[in-house]
Design an enzyme around this catalytic site. Structure first.
Site, PDB file in Angstrom:
ATOM      1  N   HIS A  49      32.459  28.776  62.217  1.00  0.00           N
ATOM      2  CA  HIS A  49      32.991  30.059  62.698  1.00  0.00           C
ATOM      3  C   HIS A  49      32.143  31.262  62.325  1.00  0.00           C
ATOM      4  CE1 HIS A  49      37.012  28.546  63.988  1.00  0.00           C
ATOM      5  NE2 HIS A  49      36.812  27.672  63.009  1.00  0.00           N
TER       6      HIS A  49
ATOM      7  N   LYS B 180      40.894  44.840  64.132  1.00  0.00           N
ATOM      8  CA  LYS B 180      40.296  43.607  63.602  1.00  0.00           C
ATOM      9  C   LYS B 180      40.013  43.856  62.126  1.00  0.00           C
ATOM     10  CE  LYS B 180      36.989  44.220  66.765  1.00  0.00           C
ATOM     11  NZ  LYS B 180      36.753  42.966  67.443  1.00  0.00           N
ATOM     12  N   ARG B 181      39.617  42.799  61.391  1.00  0.00           N
ATOM     13  CA  ARG B 181      39.201  43.017  60.006  1.00  0.00           C
ATOM     14  C   ARG B 181      38.117  44.085  59.955  1.00  0.00           C
ATOM     15  NH1 ARG B 181      41.417  39.704  55.742  1.00  0.00           N
ATOM     16  NH2 ARG B 181      39.775  40.693  54.529  1.00  0.00           N
TER      17      ARG B 181
ATOM     18  N   LYS C 248      31.135  44.354  62.257  1.00  0.00           N
ATOM     19  CA  LYS C 248      31.990  44.670  63.417  1.00  0.00           C
ATOM     20  C   LYS C 248      31.824  46.128  63.847  1.00  0.00           C
ATOM     21  CE  LYS C 248      35.458  41.197  62.098  1.00  0.00           C
ATOM     22  NZ  LYS C 248      35.598  40.276  63.248  1.00  0.00           N
TER      23      LYS C 248
ATOM     24  N   THR D  90      38.503  36.923  69.310  1.00  0.00           N
ATOM     25  CA  THR D  90      39.626  36.469  70.132  1.00  0.00           C
ATOM     26  C   THR D  90      40.497  37.659  70.516  1.00  0.00           C
ATOM     27  OG1 THR D  90      40.669  35.864  68.037  1.00  0.00           O
ATOM     28  CG2 THR D  90      39.795  34.063  69.385  1.00  0.00           C
TER      29      THR D  90
ATOM     30  N   LYS E 217      42.605  38.808  74.066  1.00  0.00           N
ATOM     31  CA  LYS E 217      43.990  39.296  74.137  1.00  0.00           C
ATOM     32  C   LYS E 217      44.037  40.631  74.872  1.00  0.00           C
ATOM     33  CE  LYS E 217      44.618  36.936  69.812  1.00  0.00           C
ATOM     34  NZ  LYS E 217      44.464  37.023  68.359  1.00  0.00           N
TER      35      LYS E 217
HETATM   36  C1  26V Z   1      33.507  36.008  56.387  1.00  0.00           C
HETATM   37  C2  26V Z   1      32.694  36.690  55.529  1.00  0.00           C
HETATM   38  C3  26V Z   1      33.090  36.757  54.112  1.00  0.00           C
HETATM   39  C4  26V Z   1      31.938  37.147  53.216  1.00  0.00           C
HETATM   40  C5  26V Z   1      31.134  38.278  53.788  1.00  0.00           C
HETATM   41  C6  26V Z   1      30.602  37.990  55.145  1.00  0.00           C
HETATM   42  C7  26V Z   1      31.553  37.299  56.031  1.00  0.00           C
HETATM   43  C8  26V Z   1      31.279  37.214  57.383  1.00  0.00           C
HETATM   44  C9  26V Z   1      32.118  36.552  58.223  1.00  0.00           C
HETATM   45  C10 26V Z   1      33.225  35.929  57.734  1.00  0.00           C
HETATM   46  C11 26V Z   1      34.098  35.186  58.691  1.00  0.00           C
HETATM   47  C12 26V Z   1      34.426  33.810  58.223  1.00  0.00           C
HETATM   48  C13 26V Z   1      34.913  32.903  59.284  1.00  0.00           C
HETATM   49  C14 26V Z   1      35.700  33.572  60.368  1.00  0.00           C
HETATM   50  O1  26V Z   1      36.795  34.035  60.172  1.00  0.00           O
HETATM   51  N1  26V Z   1      35.140  33.599  61.561  1.00  0.00           N
HETATM   52  C15 26V Z   1      35.783  34.152  62.749  1.00  0.00           C
HETATM   53  O2  26V Z   1      36.342  33.063  63.474  1.00  0.00           O
HETATM   54  C16 26V Z   1      36.968  33.470  64.664  1.00  0.00           C
HETATM   55  C17 26V Z   1      37.588  32.247  65.282  1.00  0.00           C
HETATM   56  O3  26V Z   1      36.599  31.347  65.664  1.00  0.00           O
HETATM   57  C18 26V Z   1      35.961  34.139  65.585  1.00  0.00           C
HETATM   58  O4  26V Z   1      36.623  34.581  66.744  1.00  0.00           O
HETATM   59  C19 26V Z   1      35.299  35.312  64.894  1.00  0.00           C
HETATM   60  O5  26V Z   1      34.285  35.845  65.706  1.00  0.00           O
HETATM   61  C20 26V Z   1      34.727  34.865  63.567  1.00  0.00           C
HETATM   62  O6  26V Z   1      34.238  35.972  62.817  1.00  0.00           O
END
Ligand code: 26V
Length: 838
Positions: free
Chosen positions: A386, A576-577, A582, A684, A688
């Site tokens: 992801h 979003k987060r 982002k 996602t 929506k």
């Molecule tokens: C987490 C972190 C935490 C540490 C700092 C950098 C960083 C960067 C990204 C993430 C995301 C972790 C995994 C995640 O939640 N991915 C999300 O998954 C969604 C479902 O597939 C997708 O739609 C999003 O684009 C994706 O960010």
């Protein structure tokens, strides 16, 4: 232990009442309300009353809204349970293959409206409650969100659970029953504070505690040789107790199980210590064990936090696999056919330790030889990636793994040895061996969990076409070379039941009137809207239905922020987060530029806008928290500037969660999807928002690319560098200062922010933020700024042509049926899981 938990065992709270009152039905006279003339309504009314009296222990006269919520949820659950038992019995009897979706996150939100909608009971429940003098809408608001996830990844898992049940894929979702889900975000003076979210405080009517479904999970200790075999003697054992929640499909077609584990100490109280007066020490083991299921994503700043996270991952992986094996062996003679009967999906690397754990269970507990165990393991697992962001790729320090999971660490070394042997035989050189090794030798020796998941799986997938391509070309390029064809794409989707039918009843009724009832079951029928895009009368009705949703959101903004917004203005939404990649910062800086322009040319015909933000920052993510603060500081200045005459407002809605998203998505006109190209795996929220008729302004990133392909270039606003351009600009080196110097608008904006125009009480508050942009700008905010502002002007120009705007909006709704998670799940079922939906 039982053969199948959903069909056996006492059903905790809900049967307790029935024992007290075996007859079930209560006489209406006893409660002073008259029977309803519609038998279906009357039956449900009776059931709600029974639940209220015999389970909640209330009376209609004194019942609180919360009591009515529980009574209704239990009444609905009764009906769900019948389907649940039938579905499980059928799957077992037919020997159908099932899916185990392993995820540390399930961002479910509320379940009552979902269950009512999918069971076709919404109107019946409304009337039954009305006959009792209770308003359904009010009752639905009583349910706390199950926020067992951070964001997109967890919400995807929840959409998938709903879709698997809807299209008839037998499935278990496996995860952790966190006592505290994602924190509650409170904003004071623009600063985010995190408070615990106590969603279970008043009980949870949806779950069944399976007190008889318990597994032991070991930690620490030693591996010893005994009679020629290696035996792990853990230093500590924790019990995993199952809690099951039914996952109801569309029209109650199928009901699957979300099985979440709760941690208990094996030995909750050291009675000797307690009796010697050490009351706290006597419970220390208990606290340590139960910490495992206490919170979602414990802070991993400290070594203790990291260790707890690894304990969570192993705890849930081990309990789930023990459960899978136990269920399989209750039906079959051995484990040889496991891959024909179960597909285990690893949702990101969080459950990746399951690869070595299944090997351990097959070899140490079930006596298999290595090669056979490996055949079964690889036959069962597949892994979804992801994110490709380096700081998010999980790895664990080898010494920690050796201390906490000594037997698993041995097995990981053995898997790695076999894997590297194979690569060497293919002629791999040292550089290739280093790059594909499960152990990162360069970084203090760490186990690469992505590599472990990749090597242990038969398929590995990305979540959008662009992201999957980048997996093949960048992070997993070498693994892709040694394991060709393993990487496939599965573009994400969303469940239309929650995100259109439930969230947007006004638009749904227009769609049903126009396209027929069938559109609720078959999103492909939305295509039929294309021919209405040029029908002025239809466009007016479309805009009118959306206006209802915008008024609702305006009320929420007024309630929560005390801010009046004009529902006729363009609702420009980024929810979003909060994350630097982002680029909420890009949006805020453009807001400041627009503010400057509006003041400079007060008589121009501006498109009135409300900039709406919502999202949480990780507790320790200082840069993200500063972005939240800036949004608030800009909002304070803009919202109180009378010279704008209300043409621009900024609203940051606190505590973004699934329920708030359900209010925002239907009310957005413009969807901001503006991540640095190449960094958002899919997104996602973009789906929506487009489904509900918002136009997207976005970069060519994640699923935006595929949204554009479907809605057409003229109905989406694409700007900025492409992923390839971002990569080459980063490779070649670039100077953000030169970019800023060349842009008068950006220079003016950054000067204002850096010099405290928005933070006069602390003028230096954003000096560091602006310096970071000028010196590094890792996410290319300055590089994309001018292109973004020009695109925003096009957006405003389109808003001034309502015919064109609403035509585009209709074409967005019409053309995004492909983003239904039913489609995504069908693809997984066919191309990865080899499961037949029925
Ligand atoms: C987490 C972190 C935490 C540490 C700092 C950098 C960083 C960067 C990204 C993430 C995301 C972790 C995994 C995640 O939640 N991915 C999300 O998954 C969604 C479902 O597939 C997708 O739609 C999003 O684009 C994706 O960010």
């Amino acid at each position: 232990m039982t053969t199948d938990a959903a069909t056996a065992g006492p059903m905790a709270a809900d049967t307790a009442g029935a024992e007290l009152h075996p007859g079930g039905a209560t006489s209406p006279e006893a409660h002073g309300s008259a029977p309803h003339s519609d038998p279906a309504v009357e039956a449900l009314r009776q059931q709600i009353l029974d639940r209220l009296i015999y389970d909640v222990g209330g009376t209609p006269k004194r019942a609180s809204p919360r009591d009515w919520f529980v009574a209704l949820a239990l009444a609905v659950r009764d009906r769900v349970v019948d389907r649940w038992r039938a579905a499980n019995a059928e799957t077992q009897q037919r020997g159908d293959k099932s899916v185990c979706y392993m995820s540390l996150e399930f961002l479910v939100g509320r379940l009552l409206a979902d269950s009512l909608g999918n069971m076709g009971l919404r109107d019946t429940a409304r009337d039954a409650l009305a006959a009792l003098g209770v308003d359904l809408g009010e009752i639905l608001e009583e349910e706390p969100d199950a926020a067992l996830g951070n964001g997109g990844l967890g919400r995807l898992a929840a959409c998938f659970m709903e879709s698997m049940a809807s299209i008839g894929v037998p499935a278990y979702g496996y995860g952790i029953r966190y006592e505290n889900g994602l924190f509650r975000q409170v904003i004071t003076d623009g600063t985010q504070h995190e408070l615990p979210e106590d969603w279970l405080q008043l009980g949870n009517p949806w779950e069944f505690e399976r007190a008889n479904l318990v597994y032991h999970v070991g930690f620490g200790g030693h591996v010893v040789a005994e009679n020629g075999a290696l035996v792990w003697r853990p230093g500590e054992t924790v019990r995993a107790i199952a809690y099951d929640t039914p996952a109801v499909g569309w029209q109650g077609h199928r009901v699957n199980t979300l099985r979440l584990w709760s941690a208990r100490a094996s030995d909750p109280l050291r009675l000797d210590a307690f009796n010697h007066g050490d009351h706290l020490g006597a419970q220390a083991d208990r606290m340590k064990a139960e910490a495992i299921s206490r919170v979602l994503y414990p802070g991993d700043e400290t070594a203790a936090g990291q260790e707890l996270r690894l304990r969570q991952e192993y705890f849930f992986a081990s309990a789930s696999l023990q459960d899978i094996l136990r269920r399989h062996l209750s039906q079959y003679d051995g484990v040889a056919n496991l891959p024909e009967k179960v597909a285990v999906q690893l949702n990101d690397t969080h459950p990746a330790i399951a690869v070595s754990e299944l090997m351990r269970l097959l070899i140490d507990r079930h006596g298999l030889e290595w090669d056979e165990a490996w055949r079964i393991t690889r036959g069962c697992f597949s892994y979804t990636n992801h994110t490709l962001m380096p700081e998010a790729l999980e790895s664990w320090a080898v010494p920690l793994m050796e201390r906490l999971l000594p037997r698993n660490m041995q097995i990981i070394y053995l898997i790695n040895a076999a894997h590297l042997d194979a690569v060497r035989q293919m002629g791999g050189d040292d550089a290739l061996l280093r790059s594909v090794s499960l152990i990162d030798e360069g970084n203090g020796r760490r186990v690469r969990m992505g590599h472990l998941a990749f090597v242990g799986s038969h398929h590995v997938n990305g979540v959008s076409a662009l992201h999957t391509g980048l997996m093949r070309d960048t992070v997993f390029a070498d693994l892709n070379r040694v394991c060709p064809n393993r990487i496939v794409n599965k573009t994400n989707g969303i469940t239309f039941r929650r995100w259109l039918l439930r969230a947007n009843p006004a638009l749904t009724s227009l769609l049903v009137d126009t396209l027929g009832e069938g559109v609720q079951s078959d999103p492909e029928l939305l295509q039929g809207l294309v021919r209405f895009a040029d029908d002025a009368g239809f466009r007016d009705r479309f805009a009118a239905q959306r206006r209802t949703a915008k008024e609702r959101l305006s009320h929420v903004i007024a309630d929560r922020l005390g801010l009046a917004v004009n529902p006729a203005a363009m609702f420009d939404v980024q929810v979003k987060r909060i994350h630097e990649y982002k680029r909420q910062l890009l949006n805020i800086l453009q807001t400041v530029a627009l503010y400057n322009d509006m003041r400079a040319q007060p008589t121009r015909d501006w498109a009135p806008r409300v900039k709406i933000f919502a999202g949480k920052a990780a507790a320790s993510y200082h840069e993200a928290k500063l972005i939240i603060r800036l949004a608030h500081d800009v909002a304070r200045v803009v919202n109180n500037d009378p010279s704008l005459r209300g043409q621009l407002k900024v609203a940051f809605l606190p505590n973004y969660n699934v329920s708030l998203a359900e209010v925002i998505m239907p009310a957005a006109d413009l969807s901001e999807q503006i991540s640095t190209a190449g960094l958002e795996a899919s997104g996602t929220g973009n789906m929506k928002l487009a489904l509900n008729g918002a136009l997207t302004i976005g970069t060519l990133d994640g699923a935006n690319v595929e949204i554009r392909e479907r809605v057409g270039d003229e109905n989406i606003f694409i700007f900025g560098l492409t992923a390839a351009e971002v990569a080459s600009q980063k490779r070649d080196g670039w100077d953000p200062r030169a970019v800023v110097a060349a842009s008068p608008a950006l220079s003016q904006v950054l000067d204002a922010v850096a010099n405290g125009v928005f933070s006069p009480e602390e003028p230096g508050r954003y000096r560091g933020l602006v310096d970071r942009l000028l010196n590094h700008d890792n996410f290319l905010v300055t590089a994309d700024f001018d292109s973004y502002c020009r695109k925003q002007e096009e957006v405003s120009a389109r808003w001034h042509q309502p015919d064109r705007w609403w035509r585009s909006a209709v074409l967005n709704t019409a053309n995004v049926a492909w983003f239904s998670s039913d489609r995504t799940i069908r693809e997984y079922a066919e191309e990865i899981w080899n499961v037949a939906p029925r």
